[in-house]
Design a protein around this motif. Structure first.
Motif, PDB file in Angstrom:
ATOM      1  N   SER A  11       0.827  -1.202   0.000  1.00 43.70           N
ATOM      2  CA  SER A  11       0.000   0.000   0.000  1.00 43.70           C
ATOM      3  C   SER A  11       0.868   1.261   0.000  1.00 43.70           C
ATOM      4  CB  SER A  11      -0.914  -0.019   1.225  1.00 43.70           C
ATOM      5  OG  SER A  11      -1.632   1.165   1.322  1.00 43.70           O
ATOM      6  N   LEU A  12       1.930   1.250   0.791  1.00 49.34           N
ATOM      7  CA  LEU A  12       2.822   2.399   0.827  1.00 49.34           C
ATOM      8  C   LEU A  12       3.629   2.522  -0.466  1.00 49.34           C
ATOM      9  CD1 LEU A  12       4.069   2.349   4.521  1.00 49.34           C
ATOM     10  CD2 LEU A  12       2.402   3.870   3.479  1.00 49.34           C
ATOM     11  N   CYS A  14       2.624   1.928  -3.388  1.00 48.26           N
ATOM     12  CA  CYS A  14       1.746   2.545  -4.381  1.00 48.26           C
ATOM     13  C   CYS A  14       1.607   4.048  -4.174  1.00 48.26           C
ATOM     14  CB  CYS A  14       0.365   1.902  -4.337  1.00 48.26           C
ATOM     15  SG  CYS A  14       0.349   0.192  -4.859  1.00 48.26           S
ATOM     16  N   ASN A  15       1.992   4.542  -3.000  1.00 49.74           N
ATOM     17  CA  ASN A  15       1.805   5.955  -2.675  1.00 49.74           C
ATOM     18  C   ASN A  15       3.121   6.713  -2.533  1.00 49.74           C
ATOM     19  OD1 ASN A  15      -1.136   6.248  -2.397  1.00 49.74           O
ATOM     20  ND2 ASN A  15      -0.877   4.672  -0.856  1.00 49.74           N
ATOM     21  N   LYS A  18       3.778  10.838  -2.529  1.00 45.51           N
ATOM     22  CA  LYS A  18       2.541  11.563  -2.194  1.00 45.51           C
ATOM     23  C   LYS A  18       2.672  12.256  -0.841  1.00 45.51           C
ATOM     24  CE  LYS A  18      -0.733   8.855  -4.846  1.00 45.51           C
ATOM     25  NZ  LYS A  18      -1.963   8.089  -4.792  1.00 45.51           N
ATOM     26  N   LEU A  20       1.481  13.442   2.836  1.00 45.73           N
ATOM     27  CA  LEU A  20       0.752  12.747   3.883  1.00 45.73           C
ATOM     28  C   LEU A  20       0.814  13.523   5.182  1.00 45.73           C
ATOM     29  CD1 LEU A  20       3.037  11.297   5.914  1.00 45.73           C
ATOM     30  CD2 LEU A  20       3.255   9.812   3.953  1.00 45.73           C
ATOM     31  N   THR A  75      -2.344   9.533   6.957  1.00 47.50           N
ATOM     32  CA  THR A  75      -3.453   9.975   6.121  1.00 47.50           C
ATOM     33  C   THR A  75      -2.858  10.655   4.906  1.00 47.50           C
ATOM     34  OG1 THR A  75      -4.772  10.377   8.096  1.00 47.50           O
ATOM     35  CG2 THR A  75      -5.546  11.363   6.036  1.00 47.50           C
ATOM     36  N   PHE A  76      -3.127  10.128   3.726  1.00 42.70           N
ATOM     37  CA  PHE A  76      -2.633  10.755   2.508  1.00 42.70           C
ATOM     38  C   PHE A  76      -3.514  11.948   2.195  1.00 42.70           C
ATOM     39  CE2 PHE A  76      -0.789   6.554   2.247  1.00 42.70           C
ATOM     40  CZ  PHE A  76       0.519   6.883   1.938  1.00 42.70           C
ATOM     41  N   ASP A  78      -3.874  13.761  -0.504  1.00 39.24           N
ATOM     42  CA  ASP A  78      -4.570  13.716  -1.785  1.00 39.24           C
ATOM     43  C   ASP A  78      -5.933  13.050  -1.623  1.00 39.24           C
ATOM     44  OD1 ASP A  78      -2.336  14.862  -2.880  1.00 39.24           O
ATOM     45  OD2 ASP A  78      -1.529  12.971  -3.605  1.00 39.24           O
ATOM     46  N   ASP A  79      -5.992  11.965  -0.825  1.00 34.95           N
ATOM     47  CA  ASP A  79      -7.251  11.263  -0.594  1.00 34.95           C
ATOM     48  C   ASP A  79      -8.240  12.138   0.159  1.00 34.95           C
ATOM     49  OD1 ASP A  79      -6.058   9.110  -1.827  1.00 34.95           O
ATOM     50  OD2 ASP A  79      -5.591   8.074   0.052  1.00 34.95           O
TER      51      ASP A  79
END
Length: 86
Positions: A11-12, A14-15, A18, A20, A75-76, A78-79
């Motif tokens: 998961s990390l 993929c991010n 980004k 956070l 918490t990213f 962008d999301d």
């Protein structure tokens, strides 16, 4: 967040790159909150480059176990911005 260390790492991965918000246990009932960018993931740890205006250190690293045990919350941003826009 995922339930296994391998899933957390994937998961990390993929991010990477980004922005956070990091919320970590600072000990003695203290909580540390800071913003930064996920810069690297390694076999056992991940590295976050922190924003300089808020912090004295440039980067911090935590293990995937810290996320699994909820000692660190990520918490990213962008999301969050996408969720607010909807």
């Amino acid at each position: 967040m995922p339930k296994t260390l391998a899933d957390i790492k994937k998961s990390l991965d993929c991010n990477l790159g980004k922005r956070l918000r990091l919320k970590a246990n600072g000990g003695r009932k203290k909580t540390v909150e800071c913003d930064g960018v996920l810069s690297d993931t390694y076999h056992a740890v991940f590295v976050v480059e922190l924003d300089q205006e808020d912090n004295t250190c440039k980067r911090v690293s935590y293990s995937y176990t810290d996320i699994l045990t909820e000692a660190v919350e990520i918490t990213f941003l962008d999301d969050v911005q996408v969720a607010i826009a909807k």
